[in-house]
Design a protein around this motif. Structure first.
Motif, short mmCIF file in Angstrom:
data_model
loop_
_atom_site.label_atom_id
_atom_site.label_comp_id
_atom_site.label_asym_id
_atom_site.label_seq_id
_atom_site.Cartn_x
_atom_site.Cartn_y
_atom_site.Cartn_z
N PRO A 1 0.80 -1.37 -0.07
CA PRO A 1 0.08 0.07 -0.04
C PRO A 1 0.69 1.33 0.03
CG PRO A 1 -0.78 -1.46 1.68
CD PRO A 1 0.59 -2.22 0.96
N PRO A 2 0.39 2.54 -0.70
CA PRO A 2 1.25 3.53 -0.75
C PRO A 2 1.80 4.09 0.53
CG PRO A 2 -0.68 3.57 -2.28
CD PRO A 2 -0.75 2.39 -1.45
N GLN A 3 0.76 4.04 1.41
CA GLN A 3 0.83 4.68 2.80
C GLN A 3 2.17 3.95 3.45
OE1 GLN A 3 -2.80 5.06 4.90
NE2 GLN A 3 -3.53 6.74 3.63
N LEU A 4 1.78 2.70 3.54
CA LEU A 4 2.94 1.77 4.22
C LEU A 4 4.20 2.07 3.42
CD1 LEU A 4 3.78 -0.22 6.17
CD2 LEU A 4 2.89 -2.18 4.51
N ALA A 5 4.37 2.01 2.07
CA ALA A 5 5.56 2.15 1.25
C ALA A 5 6.20 3.66 1.64
CB ALA A 5 5.48 2.13 -0.11
N THR A 6 5.64 4.63 1.75
CA THR A 6 6.21 5.80 2.14
C THR A 6 6.53 5.82 3.66
OG1 THR A 6 4.34 6.99 0.93
CG2 THR A 6 5.47 8.48 2.63
N THR A 7 6.02 5.05 4.68
CA THR A 7 6.23 4.99 6.16
C THR A 7 7.43 4.45 5.98
OG1 THR A 7 4.03 5.18 6.62
CG2 THR A 7 5.63 4.22 8.29
N LEU A 8 7.72 3.19 5.38
CA LEU A 8 8.97 2.31 5.36
C LEU A 8 10.09 3.16 4.69
CD1 LEU A 8 7.52 -1.08 3.99
CD2 LEU A 8 8.19 -0.41 6.46
N GLU A 9 9.73 4.09 3.52
CA GLU A 9 10.89 4.82 3.06
C GLU A 9 11.19 5.71 4.06
OE1 GLU A 9 9.21 6.41 -0.40
OE2 GLU A 9 9.47 4.48 -1.65
N HIS A 10 10.44 6.36 4.81
CA HIS A 10 10.73 7.23 5.67
C HIS A 10 11.71 6.65 6.88
CE1 HIS A 10 10.54 10.77 8.66
NE2 HIS A 10 10.06 10.11 9.47
N MET A 11 11.35 5.31 7.16
CA MET A 11 12.10 4.76 8.20
C MET A 11 13.52 4.45 7.83
SD MET A 11 9.05 2.18 9.67
CE MET A 11 9.98 1.37 10.98
N VAL A 12 13.49 4.06 6.54
CA VAL A 12 14.83 3.76 5.86
C VAL A 12 15.71 4.86 5.92
CG1 VAL A 12 15.92 2.77 3.76
CG2 VAL A 12 13.99 1.63 4.50
#
Length: 387
Positions: A334-345
């Motif tokens: 999901p886009p929201q999860l992908a954005t969150t993961l990218e932020h965490m990375v």
């Protein structure tokens, strides 16, 4: 537990224990070694090429790096993973490097072009270990989702899929014949897969905690295992000459199905008696005992040779311990999860860089302090003769 690899030809070995450096050792009384300023984060795995000329390392800085052993110099960096790289290994023919990462991908790197040849995205868990088949045509992966996968490097597709462990698979080792694969798992068991028949061959109990290391000996007559219980166990194989002397297979059948009730037992003959598979021994003894593993466990005094394998559970039964899968499509996020993961990375990258800077400053401070102490000692030595 540190990863150790020994290179006998050049009397060197390397060791890493979650530090950003490599150390190449020359066994001697002085314990001489050369330090490689290798990575900016913890080094997870190191491996020598079969000719001993090159060394590969991988790290939590998401990179895989190639080093020249004799010249003790950096040769190349392979970048493409987006998370920690846990394992990297040379192929036996020295043409490829396989790397597995917490980004759930397996990458194949061509040493001649120094490019990524192919990426396998079909894993659903972290890749803890990779191991090449002796003929370099296949590679196996040990995964945190408790599965073991065997990949065909000629067709770039999934060849076999085993789901026999109850927890993460930590380590792999191919038998020299290429027909058996040894696996070590956090479920406290070792398992041997028969790649020719496509099924579980043995389940071995002995460790009292996660099994973190395993390896066949070069001649294939023994294998060793180590775990969090602080025990190292030596096991003896009793594979038949037919299995060990024939050349490595280049193709394998799909895994056969077995009953879940009997998949974790070793039985002898038709009496249903479970065979004890291991015994912890004190290695300080003059002759520590070994444990026999192989078809001989299934053979009674009057049992004909061909019934050794038949004593295993009938593969015609249906419950799905093992199954072959077709290559899976990469799972959509999901886009929201992908954005969150990218932020965490991104935040992890910042932390990694910060720690690296702090380590560099600490090293500089240590060097300055050492210089001050050396100067003080020199001054003291000059003053004493005058006195």
């Amino acid at each position: 537990m540190p990863y150790l690899t020994f290179e006998v030809t050049y009397l060197t070995f390397e060791m890493t224990y979650l530090t950003p450096t490599l150390r190449l050792w020359i066994p001697s009384v002085k314990g001489e070694s050369t330090v490689f300023k290798a990575h900016t984060n913890s080094v997870r795995c190191v491996d020598f090429s079969s000719d001993g000329q090159n060394l590969v390392s991988c790290s939590d800085d998401k990179s895989v790096k190639l080093w020249a052993v004799h010249r003790q110099k950096f040769k190349a960096s392979f970048n493409g993973h987006v998370n920690w790289v846990r394992t990297a290994k040379f192929s036996p023919d020295g043409r490829l490097i396989a790397s597995g990462s917490d980004d759930k991908s397996l990458k194949l790197w061509d040493l001649s072009s120094r490019e990524c040849m192919h990426t396998f995205f079909e894993h659903t868990g972290f890749i803890n270990d990779v191991e090449f088949h002796p003929n370099s045509t296949c590679v196996a992966t040990a995964n945190s989702d408790s599965t073991v996968k065997v990949w065909d490097l000629r067709m770039n597709k999934l060849l076999q899929h085993y789901q026999s462990h109850g927890s993460a698979v930590n380590k792999l080792s191919f038998h020299r014949s290429g027909n058996f694969l040894l696996t070590a798992s956090s479920d406290s068991t070792l398992k041997i897969m028969d790649l020719v028949e496509g099924r579980l061959f043995y389940t071995l109990h002995g460790h009292k905690g996660p099994v973190t290391a395993c390896a066949f000996s070069a001649d294939g007559d023994y294998f060793a295992s180590g775990g969090s219980d602080e025990e190292v166990m030596i096991w003896k194989t009793n594979f038949s000459a037919e299995d060990t002397e024939k050349p490595p297979r280049t193709t394998f059948p799909k895994p056969k199905r077995q009953t879940s009730a009997d998949s974790n037992k070793l039985t002898s003959g038709d009496d249903g008696k479970v065979v004890e598979t291991s015994e912890v021994k004190d290695c300080m003894q003059a002759q520590p005992a070994t444990v026999n593993v192989g078809p001989a466990l299934f053979q009674g005094p009057d049992t004909p040779q061909k019934s050794q394998i038949e004593a295993l559970t009938d593969p015609a039964n249906d419950p799905s311990i093992f199954h072959r899968t077709t290559p899976l499509e990469p799972q959509s996020i999901p886009p929201q999860l992908a954005t969150t993961l990218e932020h965490m990375v991104g935040q992890l990258d910042v932390l990694t860089q910060t720690v690296s800077i702090l380590e560099q400053r600490l090293t500089m401070t240590e060097n300055k302090l050492r210089e001050c102490l050396d100067n003080q000692q020199k001054i003291t030595l000059k003053i004493k003769p005058n006195d």
